[in-house]
Design an enzyme around this catalytic site. Structure first.
Site, short mmCIF file in Angstrom:
data_model
loop_
_atom_site.label_atom_id
_atom_site.label_comp_id
_atom_site.label_asym_id
_atom_site.label_seq_id
_atom_site.Cartn_x
_atom_site.Cartn_y
_atom_site.Cartn_z
CG ASP A 75 -15.64 -56.41 37.98
OD1 ASP A 75 -15.59 -56.97 39.08
OD2 ASP A 75 -16.69 -55.96 37.50
CG HIS A 278 22.44 -73.44 26.98
ND1 HIS A 278 23.26 -73.67 28.07
CD2 HIS A 278 22.53 -72.11 26.74
CE1 HIS A 278 23.82 -72.56 28.46
NE2 HIS A 278 23.41 -71.58 27.68
CD GLU A 354 23.38 -64.98 25.93
OE1 GLU A 354 22.73 -64.06 25.38
OE2 GLU A 354 23.03 -65.52 26.99
#
Length: 474
Positions: A75, A278, A354
């Protein structure tokens, strides 16, 4: 290979003050307690005690099986984020402890996950027992343990989580509520297994099981990238790292999976999609809309250099097992450069193309605002609105990408696959993995030739890593 869950905690009555830690090793299938550790450590801070608990838990797991896959649940957000590599370790007292913890087991064998305090009761109880013993001038002994294991919790731990697609927050939320309700009625913390949907995974070595997490309006063009580079720290949760350097480092990074499911720990090999935008085209630095309905530009000289640099970075890791590309020219050229370097073939996937920006193709954001102000505003306001002239809405793209994702997951189960695609598909895959709303698309910056990754696990969990600085590739 053995699999364990380690729960650890530490506390200080004064911070700094009298301090102690507790740790427990659990069987992730039955919930059985396999080992307990606790110790009074004198005057220390909470964070030191928490790190001491982590170290004790990892050592206990190593003693049971040095080749075990271990999920550490704590935690302490600080310890989880630092050990996952997302937060820097600045405090002098923390650095040697973190370094020690990192060397106990190989990094590929350990995952970290944050859990709420109320489901970390076993380790918390042990830490308090250790501090109580120290108050009496003694050290904790196993006979002091009052952390009696609840068999009902073991059954809950062994119950599979609700089914759903990777990143399905609804199923995880329902299970969380049920687990917390069980916890509040007296069930041991062992009933809860997984807890953060956040995101940051890796170019994991095949079979390593390593995973990580990142928690995720100024819109603009350039394949729907923001018009200004307003990187949202909340979206990346870490300082950007150069793609070539970071790709190598990320391959060994282990990080947590939290908030998306409760049930047996899934440490099987994920299907990992390494997402590569790209390289640059002539339109990229001009920030023009460049989708699937325009001129289909080729890579610029800068873009070709970027593709070669990313190929070298990925070759250095050797983790990519397949290459899949959008059908558009700029992606196919980028993918081919990588595939040639890796000795792989390029598979073309239509669903990775795209967005079609309709009449906005080739225009800057400012030009669209001047010519089509109402259509642009509608597009910014709703994912269901399409660009002028029959373009695709983000809602339509999401359905396409979702179907493509599921198809590729079935095809490449358990493998690491490079997907060479565009801004919108990458952002959409990340958004779906995080369970983020559609408007989050406008809050992510994605540079040309940048790398991100999503790992998908058999239990429906997904984890994300963003690596977005490509300035060194220019």
């Amino acid at each position: 290979m053995p699999r364990f869950v380690v729960e650890a905690d530490g506390g200080s009555r004064g911070n700094p003050g009298p301090a102690g830690y507790g740790a427990v090793v659990l069987d992730p299938v039955t919930g059985e307690t396999l080992a307990e550790r606790a110790e009074y450590i004198g005057v220390a801070t909470n964070n030191v005690a928490e790190y001491k608990g982590l170290i004790a838990g990892l050592k206990a797991a190593r003693e049971l099986a040095p080749d075990a896959q271990v999920l550490v649940r704590m935690d302490s957000k600080l310890v989880v984020e630092q050990m996952s590599g997302r937060w820097k370790i600045k405090h002098a007292d923390m650095k040697p402890l973190a370094a020690e913890a990192a060397t106990i087991l190989p990094r590929s064998q350990v995952m970290y996950e944050w859990i709420p305090r109320e489901v970390n009761k076993h380790a918390d109880r042990l830490a308090n027992e250790a501090m109580d013993a120290g108050k009496r001038g003694k050290q904790w002994e196993p006979s002091d343990s009052t952390a009696v294991f609840d068999r009902g919790a073991a059954r809950a731990l062994a119950t599979p989580p609700p089914s759903g697609p990777p990143g399905d927050a609804a199923a995880g939320a329902a299970a969380v509520r049920a687990a917390l309700a069980a916890s509040s009625s007296g069930t041991s913390s062992s009933a809860a297994a997984l807890a953060d949907a956040g995101a940051d995974t890796l170019f994991a070595e095949p079979g390593s099981g390593a995973a990580g997490r990142i928690p995720a309006r100024v819109p603009g063009p350039g394949s729907a990238a923001p018009a200004t580079t307003a990187e949202a720290p909340a979206a990346t949760a870490e300082a950007p790292a150069p793609a070539a350097t970071a790709a190598a480092a990320a391959a060994t990074a282990a990080a947590p999976v939290a908030g998306t499911g409760w049930g047996p720990v899934d440490m099987g090999t994920p299907a990992t999609f390494v997402l590569l935008r790209h390289g640059e085209t002539a339109l990229t630095p001009q920030k023009r809309f460049s989708g699937s309905g325009g001129t289909d530009p080729e890579l610029s000289p800068v873009g070709r250099r970027q593709a070669v640099a990313v190929a070298e970075a990925l070759a250095a890791r050797g983790t990519v097992q397949a290459v899949v590309s959008s059908p558009l020219r700029r992606c196919r050229e980028t993918a081919q450069a990588v595939a040639d370097r890796l000795g792989l073939e390029v598979a073309v996937e239509e669903g990775l193309r795209e967005t079609d920006f309709g009449a906005w193709e080739g225009l800057t954001f400012g030009e669209v605002r001047e010519r089509f102000p109402d259509d642009l505003q509608a597009w910014l306001d709703s994912p269901k609105a399409a660009p002028t002239g029959g373009g695709e809405s983000f809602a339509h793209v999401t359905r396409r990408v979702l179907a493509t994702r599921d198809r590729l997951l079935a095809r490449y189960a358990g493998r690491t696959v490079l997907l060479v695609t565009h801004v919108t598909p990458v952002k959409t895959l990340v958004r779906l993995a995080l369970g983020a709303p559609p408007e989050s698309l406008f809050r992510m910056e994605l540079s040309a030739a940048s790398l991100s990754a999503v790992a998908y696990y058999a239990d429906g969990n997904a984890s994300v890593r963003l690596l977005n600085d490509t300035s060194h590739l220019r």
